[in-house]
Design an enzyme around this catalytic site. Structure first.
Site, PDB file in Angstrom:
ATOM      1  N   ASP A  14     -29.880  -5.051  41.002  1.00  0.00           N
ATOM      2  CA  ASP A  14     -31.195  -4.631  41.492  1.00  0.00           C
ATOM      3  C   ASP A  14     -31.259  -4.905  42.999  1.00  0.00           C
ATOM      4  OD1 ASP A  14     -33.864  -4.419  42.161  1.00  0.00           O
ATOM      5  OD2 ASP A  14     -34.581  -5.674  40.512  1.00  0.00           O
ATOM      6  N   GLY A  36     -38.540   5.015  40.374  1.00  0.00           N
ATOM      7  CA  GLY A  36     -37.166   4.595  40.664  1.00  0.00           C
ATOM      8  C   GLY A  36     -37.078   3.372  41.554  1.00  0.00           C
ATOM      9  N   VAL A  37     -36.113   3.399  42.462  1.00  0.00           N
ATOM     10  CA  VAL A  37     -35.892   2.237  43.332  1.00  0.00           C
ATOM     11  C   VAL A  37     -37.080   2.055  44.288  1.00  0.00           C
ATOM     12  CG1 VAL A  37     -34.514   3.465  45.090  1.00  0.00           C
ATOM     13  CG2 VAL A  37     -34.136   1.041  44.696  1.00  0.00           C
ATOM     14  N   ASP A  38     -37.712   3.154  44.664  1.00  0.00           N
ATOM     15  CA  ASP A  38     -38.896   3.109  45.537  1.00  0.00           C
ATOM     16  C   ASP A  38     -40.006   2.276  44.868  1.00  0.00           C
ATOM     17  OD1 ASP A  38     -40.595   3.747  47.621  1.00  0.00           O
ATOM     18  OD2 ASP A  38     -40.864   5.843  47.066  1.00  0.00           O
ATOM     19  N   SER A 125     -30.631   9.633  46.087  1.00  0.00           N
ATOM     20  CA  SER A 125     -30.754  10.983  45.487  1.00  0.00           C
ATOM     21  C   SER A 125     -30.146  11.126  44.085  1.00  0.00           C
ATOM     22  CB  SER A 125     -30.146  12.077  46.388  1.00  0.00           C
ATOM     23  OG  SER A 125     -31.052  12.418  47.423  1.00  0.00           O
ATOM     24  N   THR A 126     -29.494  10.080  43.559  1.00  0.00           N
ATOM     25  CA  THR A 126     -28.791  10.267  42.273  1.00  0.00           C
ATOM     26  C   THR A 126     -29.661  10.004  41.046  1.00  0.00           C
ATOM     27  OG1 THR A 126     -27.953   7.988  42.116  1.00  0.00           O
ATOM     28  CG2 THR A 126     -26.592   9.584  43.332  1.00  0.00           C
ATOM     29  N   GLY A 127     -30.940   9.702  41.278  1.00  0.00           N
ATOM     30  CA  GLY A 127     -31.861   9.487  40.157  1.00  0.00           C
ATOM     31  C   GLY A 127     -32.756  10.697  39.986  1.00  0.00           C
ATOM     32  N   TYR A 129     -33.954  12.718  42.039  1.00  0.00           N
ATOM     33  CA  TYR A 129     -33.614  13.889  42.853  1.00  0.00           C
ATOM     34  C   TYR A 129     -32.377  14.648  42.368  1.00  0.00           C
ATOM     35  CZ  TYR A 129     -37.288  13.085  46.374  1.00  0.00           C
ATOM     36  OH  TYR A 129     -38.494  12.949  47.021  1.00  0.00           O
TER      37      TYR A 129
HETATM   38  N1  AR6 Z   1     -31.955  -1.229  42.523  1.00  0.00           N
HETATM   39  C1  AR6 Z   1     -30.919  -0.415  42.825  1.00  0.00           C
HETATM   40  N2  AR6 Z   1     -30.840   0.865  42.417  1.00  0.00           N
HETATM   41  C2  AR6 Z   1     -31.859   1.327  41.660  1.00  0.00           C
HETATM   42  C3  AR6 Z   1     -32.994   0.536  41.304  1.00  0.00           C
HETATM   43  C4  AR6 Z   1     -33.009  -0.799  41.768  1.00  0.00           C
HETATM   44  N3  AR6 Z   1     -34.014  -1.629  41.490  1.00  0.00           N
HETATM   45  N4  AR6 Z   1     -33.844   1.304  40.556  1.00  0.00           N
HETATM   46  C5  AR6 Z   1     -33.252   2.515  40.435  1.00  0.00           C
HETATM   47  N5  AR6 Z   1     -32.067   2.526  41.092  1.00  0.00           N
HETATM   48  P1  AR6 Z   1     -34.206   7.137  42.420  1.00  0.00           P
HETATM   49  P2  AR6 Z   1     -33.878   9.464  44.201  1.00  0.00           P
HETATM   50  C6  AR6 Z   1     -31.081   3.625  41.247  1.00  0.00           C
HETATM   51  O1  AR6 Z   1     -34.727   7.998  41.337  1.00  0.00           O
HETATM   52  O2  AR6 Z   1     -32.984  10.134  43.215  1.00  0.00           O
HETATM   53  C7  AR6 Z   1     -38.911   8.126  43.809  1.00  0.00           C
HETATM   54  O3  AR6 Z   1     -40.016   8.485  43.027  1.00  0.00           O
HETATM   55  C8  AR6 Z   1     -31.107   4.742  40.253  1.00  0.00           C
HETATM   56  O4  AR6 Z   1     -30.392   4.387  39.084  1.00  0.00           O
HETATM   57  O5  AR6 Z   1     -34.855   5.841  42.666  1.00  0.00           O
HETATM   58  O6  AR6 Z   1     -33.441   9.429  45.648  1.00  0.00           O
HETATM   59  C9  AR6 Z   1     -39.112   8.404  45.286  1.00  0.00           C
HETATM   60  O7  AR6 Z   1     -40.446   8.149  45.679  1.00  0.00           O
HETATM   61  C10 AR6 Z   1     -30.394   5.847  41.020  1.00  0.00           C
HETATM   62  O8  AR6 Z   1     -28.979   5.724  40.884  1.00  0.00           O
HETATM   63  O9  AR6 Z   1     -34.197   7.918  43.844  1.00  0.00           O
HETATM   64  C11 AR6 Z   1     -38.755   9.858  45.387  1.00  0.00           C
HETATM   65  O10 AR6 Z   1     -39.854  10.686  45.020  1.00  0.00           O
HETATM   66  C12 AR6 Z   1     -30.745   5.545  42.475  1.00  0.00           C
HETATM   67  O11 AR6 Z   1     -31.347   4.257  42.488  1.00  0.00           O
HETATM   68  C13 AR6 Z   1     -37.642  10.020  44.388  1.00  0.00           C
HETATM   69  O12 AR6 Z   1     -37.818   8.965  43.445  1.00  0.00           O
HETATM   70  C14 AR6 Z   1     -31.704   6.532  43.085  1.00  0.00           C
HETATM   71  O13 AR6 Z   1     -32.666   6.932  42.112  1.00  0.00           O
HETATM   72  C15 AR6 Z   1     -36.298   9.831  45.029  1.00  0.00           C
HETATM   73  O14 AR6 Z   1     -35.296  10.146  44.098  1.00  0.00           O
END
Ligand code: AR6
Length: 180
Positions: A14, A36-38, A125-127, A129
């Site tokens: 995390d 997600g991570v945000d 972007s791998t979640g 997006y």
């Molecule tokens: N620590 C590390 N990695 C993480 C965590 C964490 N706590 N939580 C999730 N991930 P995403 P995106 C991974 O969806 O695809 C948001 O709503 C996750 O498994 O967080 O860039 C924003 O506001 C994945 O591999 O980001 C945007 O609207 C990676 O982080 C949108 O999501 C990215 O997944 C951005 O989408």
């Protein structure tokens, strides 16, 4: 071992727990939070991060895809959060690879400009997006390696992977990097 290879590592976990100078957030262009991570970063870091994002959004109208902004890390162990906006995957022919590379490059520029020596990235972007994970891992490692080769101002870049698949892909890319 080349300097760049030696300066990169991958961990599973995390990103909100990382005690580095800056963690990178996979934000959206509003900068006002999301899932997600945000969501995890804003939840753990507290309201100070959102307040700082709101100020930036009011000043410059958010953040464009591929660009990055920096704020306090609030209650997190890191000193800063660098918020970058990854591309939404469409078909791969809409500039997604270049935009993803820009996220890594612009985040690292901002880190150096703010005297950060250690930076942690999620797999941008791998979640939500939907960027294909293998191609995203190639771009992430390639772009960071190229950046590290151009500066002596960064000690370490850590890829923090939440899931096994991204962890294995990044590790594979790091192993493939030339030693010299
Ligand atoms: N620590 C590390 N990695 C993480 C965590 C964490 N706590 N939580 C999730 N991930 P995403 P995106 C991974 O969806 O695809 C948001 O709503 C996750 O498994 O967080 O860039 C924003 O506001 C994945 O591999 O980001 C945007 O609207 C990676 O982080 C949108 O999501 C990215 O997944 C951005 O989408």
């Amino acid at each position: 071992m080349s300097a760049a290879k030696h300066q990169m590592e991958v961990v599973k976990g995390d990103i909100t727990t990382m005690a580095v100078d800056a963690i990178v957030n996979a934000a959206n262009s509003t900068l006002l939070g999301g899932g997600g991570v945000d969501g995890a970063i804003h939840r753990s870091g507290g309201p100070e991060i959102l307040e700082a994002c709101q100020k930036i959004a009011a000043r410059q109208g958010g953040c464009k895809t591929g660009e990055a902004v920096i704020t306090t890390a609030g209650n997190l162990p890191a000193s800063f959060v660098i918020h970058t906006v990854g591309p939404v995957w469409k078909d791969g022919r809409s500039g997604e690879p270049q935009k993803l590379a820009n996220c890594y490059k612009n985040s690292l520029h901002l880190a150096v400009d703010n005297s950060c020596n250690t930076v942690a990235f999620p797999s941008i972007s791998t979640g939500i997006y939907g960027f294909p994970k293998k191609e995203a891992a190639e771009i992430a490692v390639d772009t960071v390696a190229k950046f590290l080769a151009t500066t002596d101002k960064l000690d370490k870049v850590i890829f923090v992977c939440f899931d096994e698949e991204n962890y294995n892909l990044i590790q594979g890319e790091l192993t493939r990097l030339p030693n010299q």
